[in-house]
Write an enzyme that holds these catalytic residues in place. Structure first.
Site, PDB file in Angstrom:
ATOM      1  N   SER A 161       3.802   3.067   3.837  1.00  0.00           N
ATOM      2  CA  SER A 161       3.579   1.788   4.513  1.00  0.00           C
ATOM      3  C   SER A 161       4.401   1.738   5.797  1.00  0.00           C
ATOM      4  O   SER A 161       5.363   2.503   5.953  1.00  0.00           O
ATOM      5  CB  SER A 161       4.025   0.655   3.575  1.00  0.00           C
ATOM      6  OG  SER A 161       4.367  -0.487   4.313  1.00  0.00           O
ATOM      7  N   TYR A 176      10.344  -3.283  -1.760  1.00  0.00           N
ATOM      8  CA  TYR A 176       9.112  -2.608  -1.321  1.00  0.00           C
ATOM      9  C   TYR A 176       9.433  -1.642  -0.179  1.00  0.00           C
ATOM     10  O   TYR A 176       8.986  -0.491  -0.168  1.00  0.00           O
ATOM     11  CB  TYR A 176       8.114  -3.676  -0.884  1.00  0.00           C
ATOM     12  CG  TYR A 176       6.749  -3.152  -0.487  1.00  0.00           C
ATOM     13  CD1 TYR A 176       5.875  -2.636  -1.446  1.00  0.00           C
ATOM     14  CD2 TYR A 176       6.323  -3.186   0.836  1.00  0.00           C
ATOM     15  CE1 TYR A 176       4.614  -2.172  -1.087  1.00  0.00           C
ATOM     16  CE2 TYR A 176       5.074  -2.728   1.201  1.00  0.00           C
ATOM     17  CZ  TYR A 176       4.220  -2.223   0.244  1.00  0.00           C
ATOM     18  OH  TYR A 176       2.969  -1.753   0.602  1.00  0.00           O
TER      19      TYR A 176
HETATM   20  P1  NAD Z   1      -4.104  -3.904  -4.709  1.00  0.00           P
HETATM   21  O1  NAD Z   1      -3.160  -4.870  -5.335  1.00  0.00           O
HETATM   22  O2  NAD Z   1      -5.461  -4.359  -4.319  1.00  0.00           O
HETATM   23  O3  NAD Z   1      -4.245  -2.599  -5.619  1.00  0.00           O
HETATM   24  C1  NAD Z   1      -3.202  -2.070  -6.383  1.00  0.00           C
HETATM   25  C2  NAD Z   1      -3.775  -1.593  -7.703  1.00  0.00           C
HETATM   26  O4  NAD Z   1      -2.714  -0.982  -8.450  1.00  0.00           O
HETATM   27  C3  NAD Z   1      -4.315  -2.741  -8.568  1.00  0.00           C
HETATM   28  O5  NAD Z   1      -5.648  -2.475  -8.972  1.00  0.00           O
HETATM   29  C4  NAD Z   1      -3.367  -2.785  -9.768  1.00  0.00           C
HETATM   30  O6  NAD Z   1      -3.999  -3.161 -10.983  1.00  0.00           O
HETATM   31  C5  NAD Z   1      -2.878  -1.352  -9.814  1.00  0.00           C
HETATM   32  N1  NAD Z   1      -1.586  -1.253 -10.515  1.00  0.00           N
HETATM   33  C6  NAD Z   1      -0.525  -2.109 -10.425  1.00  0.00           C
HETATM   34  N2  NAD Z   1       0.451  -1.720 -11.248  1.00  0.00           N
HETATM   35  C7  NAD Z   1       0.034  -0.587 -11.858  1.00  0.00           C
HETATM   36  C8  NAD Z   1       0.595   0.282 -12.819  1.00  0.00           C
HETATM   37  N3  NAD Z   1       1.820   0.073 -13.325  1.00  0.00           N
HETATM   38  N4  NAD Z   1      -0.133   1.351 -13.243  1.00  0.00           N
HETATM   39  C9  NAD Z   1      -1.387   1.577 -12.757  1.00  0.00           C
HETATM   40  N5  NAD Z   1      -1.968   0.786 -11.837  1.00  0.00           N
HETATM   41  C10 NAD Z   1      -1.284  -0.281 -11.389  1.00  0.00           C
HETATM   42  O7  NAD Z   1      -3.309  -3.337  -3.437  1.00  0.00           O
HETATM   43  P2  NAD Z   1      -3.801  -2.483  -2.190  1.00  0.00           P
HETATM   44  O8  NAD Z   1      -3.537  -3.297  -0.976  1.00  0.00           O
HETATM   45  O9  NAD Z   1      -5.130  -1.891  -2.443  1.00  0.00           O
HETATM   46  O10 NAD Z   1      -2.650  -1.376  -2.181  1.00  0.00           O
HETATM   47  C11 NAD Z   1      -2.856  -0.017  -2.479  1.00  0.00           C
HETATM   48  C12 NAD Z   1      -1.664   0.759  -1.943  1.00  0.00           C
HETATM   49  O11 NAD Z   1      -1.579   0.630  -0.521  1.00  0.00           O
HETATM   50  C13 NAD Z   1      -0.307   0.267  -2.476  1.00  0.00           C
HETATM   51  O12 NAD Z   1       0.532   1.377  -2.688  1.00  0.00           O
HETATM   52  C14 NAD Z   1       0.235  -0.578  -1.346  1.00  0.00           C
HETATM   53  O13 NAD Z   1       1.608  -0.656  -1.375  1.00  0.00           O
HETATM   54  C15 NAD Z   1      -0.274   0.226  -0.153  1.00  0.00           C
HETATM   55  N6  NAD Z   1      -0.320  -0.504   1.116  1.00  0.00           N
HETATM   56  C16 NAD Z   1      -1.073  -1.614   1.262  1.00  0.00           C
HETATM   57  C17 NAD Z   1      -1.094  -2.242   2.503  1.00  0.00           C
HETATM   58  C18 NAD Z   1      -1.903  -3.465   2.740  1.00  0.00           C
HETATM   59  O14 NAD Z   1      -1.827  -4.019   3.854  1.00  0.00           O
HETATM   60  N7  NAD Z   1      -2.678  -3.912   1.782  1.00  0.00           N
HETATM   61  C19 NAD Z   1      -0.342  -1.749   3.573  1.00  0.00           C
HETATM   62  C20 NAD Z   1       0.416  -0.606   3.370  1.00  0.00           C
HETATM   63  C21 NAD Z   1       0.413   0.018   2.145  1.00  0.00           C
END
Ligand code: NAD
Length: 283
Positions: free
Chosen positions: A166, A179
């Protein structure tokens, strides 16, 4: 969008954690279109199964959904058995399970005179359990999953791993120390593991997305009542030269590239996908 360019991905087996989430689903769709057999692992098993079916139906690809917790090694080993039986040995891994929580978020950005009587809104009031949960989900969840699934790659002398970092990993955003620290650890681990696995032809890279609107960050970026940008959301847009949030499909091609042989001499890198956020000094 053309998803056929990395033909070497066709027929490979990929595991993606957090694959039922917003970003995960976009990546699974791209993998399925590129002919990759994909196992979605998610804590929300029902959603994983439902998304797997949806994506398999819309792309004609082979996708299965499995309930597993990236923080429990036994549950990952069980998922691995199911994936090996259904899809074969694992060639590719995407560690996408992660996120932040209000419990690991400080109320105040800075400690100034006004906060001195309300230190519970600052670093000093952070809930340790909340902090640990967020740190573990993002970092330990990547570490444990890699331990379980990269074995197939090392044994077969080939594979690629993609971690999801991120913008917080380069310069921490205010209010979300757990985070930020976890994502910075992911960058370090990406480089470390890339070196460790290089002689078994297993590459390890990461992408560092900027700001993509999802359920986990909506509460920080938009006002609940009015639906307009929060002051924080406005600051992010102002600090992003392209002046918008990203859309998950904008992560697809970079993901396919870093997993495919098109990037066969690239390992240990973290690629920002952020509309210029990390390049901009603000002046
Ligand atoms: P999201 O919340 O839509 O998806 C995360 C998924 O992880 C969910 O389906 C959840 O059920 C699953 N999860 C949570 N805990 C878990 C566990 N213990 N075991 C297995 N699965 C688990 O989030 P997203 O935005 O799609 O994020 C995906 C990745 O991208 C993450 O690592 C997040 O930190 C990263 N990210 C997101 C953004 C953003 O702007 N959305 C930016 C940078 C990085």
């Amino acid at each position: 969008m053309d998803h056929t360019f990395p033909d070497d991905l066709k027929g490979k087996c990929c595991v993606i954690t957090g694959g039922a989430g917003v970003i995960g689903c976009a990546l699974v769709e791209a993998l399925a279109r590129a002919g990759v057999k994909t196992g979605i692992i998610d804590l929300n098993g029902e959603l994983a199964i439902c998304k797997a079916k949806e994506i398999a139906d819309s792309t004609g690809g082979k996708v299965i959904g499995i309930a597993a917790n990236v923080l429990e090694k036994a549950s990952l080993f069980e998922a691995k058995k199911t994936i090996n039986d259904a899809l074969g040995p694992v060639d590719l891994l995407i560690n996408a399970a992660g996120g932040n929580s209000p419990k690991a978020t400080t109320g105040a950005e800075f400690i100034d005179g006004a906060d001195i009587d309300h230190l519970e809104r600052t670093f000093f009031g952070l809930d340790l359990e909340g902090f640990r949960t967020v740190f573990d989900l993002n970092f330990m969840g990547t570490l444990l999953t890699t331990m379980v699934f990269a074995r197939d790659m090392v044994e077969r002398n080939g594979g690629a791993i993609l971690n999801i970092s991120s913008m917080n990993s380069f310069r921490p955003l205010t209010r979300i120390p757990a985070y930020s620290a976890a994502k910075a650890s992911i960058n370090n681990f990406t480089a470390w593991l890339a070196v460790h696995l290089a002689r078994r032809s297993v590459r390890v890279n990461a992408i560092a997305p900027g700001f993509f609107l999802t359920e986990q960050n909506r509460f920080l970026l938009y006002e609940k009542e009015s639906g307009s940008l929060s002051p924080r959301g406005r600051k992010i847009i102002n600090a992003t030269p392209m002046q918008r949030f990203g859309t998950p499909d904008e992560l697809q091609d970079a993901t396919l590239f870093l997993l495919s042989n098109r990037s066969k001499f690239i390992t240990g890198t973290v690629l920002p996908i952020d509309g210029g956020f990390s390049a901009y000094s603000g002046v």
